[in-house]
Design a protein around this motif. Structure first.
Motif, PDB file in Angstrom:
ATOM      1  N   GLN A 256      -6.688   7.495  -6.459  1.00 11.14           N
ATOM      2  CA  GLN A 256      -5.368   8.124  -6.479  1.00 11.14           C
ATOM      3  C   GLN A 256      -4.596   7.720  -7.730  1.00 11.14           C
ATOM      4  O   GLN A 256      -3.923   8.550  -8.363  1.00 11.14           O
ATOM      5  CB  GLN A 256      -4.562   7.713  -5.253  1.00 11.14           C
ATOM      6  CG  GLN A 256      -4.956   8.363  -3.952  1.00 11.14           C
ATOM      7  CD  GLN A 256      -4.035   7.899  -2.831  1.00 11.14           C
ATOM      8  OE1 GLN A 256      -4.113   6.764  -2.376  1.00 11.14           O
ATOM      9  NE2 GLN A 256      -3.141   8.767  -2.414  1.00 11.14           N
TER      10      GLN A 256
ATOM     11  N   SER B 291      -2.956  10.060 -10.604  1.00 12.51           N
ATOM     12  CA  SER B 291      -1.508  10.041 -10.804  1.00 12.51           C
ATOM     13  C   SER B 291      -1.147   9.673 -12.241  1.00 12.51           C
ATOM     14  O   SER B 291      -0.199  10.210 -12.816  1.00 12.51           O
ATOM     15  CB  SER B 291      -0.859   9.048  -9.843  1.00 12.51           C
ATOM     16  OG  SER B 291      -1.067   9.428  -8.499  1.00 12.51           O
TER      17      SER B 291
ATOM     18  N   ASP C 263     -10.071   4.013  -2.577  1.00 15.43           N
ATOM     19  CA  ASP C 263      -9.374   5.291  -2.474  1.00 15.43           C
ATOM     20  C   ASP C 263      -8.058   5.245  -3.247  1.00 15.43           C
ATOM     21  O   ASP C 263      -7.691   6.207  -3.938  1.00 15.43           O
ATOM     22  CB  ASP C 263      -9.112   5.633  -1.010  1.00 15.43           C
ATOM     23  CG  ASP C 263      -8.410   6.968  -0.844  1.00 15.43           C
ATOM     24  OD1 ASP C 263      -8.977   7.999  -1.255  1.00 15.43           O
ATOM     25  OD2 ASP C 263      -7.282   6.979  -0.304  1.00 15.43           O
ATOM     26  N   THR C 264      -7.341   4.120  -3.139  1.00 19.50           N
ATOM     27  CA  THR C 264      -6.078   3.985  -3.850  1.00 19.50           C
ATOM     28  C   THR C 264      -6.279   4.003  -5.356  1.00 19.50           C
ATOM     29  O   THR C 264      -5.501   4.627  -6.098  1.00 19.50           O
ATOM     30  CB  THR C 264      -5.359   2.686  -3.427  1.00 19.50           C
ATOM     31  OG1 THR C 264      -5.083   2.741  -2.019  1.00 19.50           O
ATOM     32  CG2 THR C 264      -4.057   2.503  -4.179  1.00 19.50           C
TER      33      THR C 264
END
Length: 221
Positions: free
Chosen positions: A202, A206, A198-199
């Motif tokens: 992200q 970003s 999930d990170t």
């Protein structure tokens, strides 16, 4: 996704012991919070000036930590680059960011902790360099190639924006590594691989999102 650690056998040479002792103490106490004498003692050096002898200064030791860890990750990054090249994925943002970030998963200290992640976090928080991919002057070829590919992938961003985002996403990655890895799944309600995946998603968003602020408004209130 390979998250196995590199071997953590105790180094036999004094210079490497100083590097690893410095990394651990900088991680625990801050880059400016550990004395050269403490580092020498932790490394088992009877000569309390051993750091100055081998590295010249605190800054020299910091550079040596980077060089040591970057070299450890080069073979992994090289293999990942070759695989990405064979699959035609050298323009894929997730693939490039995996190459830049994931090899750090394999770096453990002698106690099994991610002291390099903590050390690097502190260094990045202090960094003021506007140059994309500036990591204390270290330029290992495979990391340099991956950073070049990333810069080409986000060539629509001004250089200072690309560097700011690179630092931000690096801190996101290091945070999840220090906070989750090796902990009980029940403590967080999710496994480390799930949290990492999930990170990373992200991080891709970003790093690659368009710059929505008009250039004329940049730097204004």
């Amino acid at each position: 996704m390979n998250i196995e650690a590199l071997p953590t056998t105790e180094p036999t040479d004094g210079k490497t012991r100083l590097i690893l002792a410095g990394e651990q103490l900088f991680a625990e106490n801050g880059i400016n919070g550990a004395s050269m004498r403490e580092i020498a003692t932790k490394a088992g050096q009877g000569n309390h000036a051993a750091v100055q002898y081998h590295f010249g200064s605190r800054e020299g030791l910091v550079r040596a930590i980077f060089d040591f860890r970057m070299e450890q990750m080069e073979a992994k990054r090289g293999a990942m680059l070759e695989r990405a090249r064979a699959m035609g994925r050298l323009k894929d943002a997730r693939t490039i960011l995996d190459i830049i970030l994931l090899p750090q998963l394999e770096l453990h200290d002698a106690d099994g902790n991610h002291s390099y992640a903590s050390f690097l976090s502190q260094y990045l928080l202090q960094s003021r360099s506007p140059e994309f991919g500036d990591f204390s002057g270290s330029e290992p070829p495979h990391l340099t190639e991956a950073l070049r590919l990333m810069r080409e992938r986000v060539d629509y961003l001004p250089p200072y924006v690309a560097q700011r985002r690179l630092i931000s996403i690096s801190l996101m990655f290091l945070n999840i590594l220090m906070r989750h890895h090796g902990t009980d799944e029940a403590a967080f309600g999710e496994s480390f691989p799930d949290a990492l995946e999930d990170t990373m998603e992200q991080i891709v968003g970003s790093m690659c999102m368009p710059l929505r602020m008009a250039p004329a408004l940049a730097g204004t209130n």
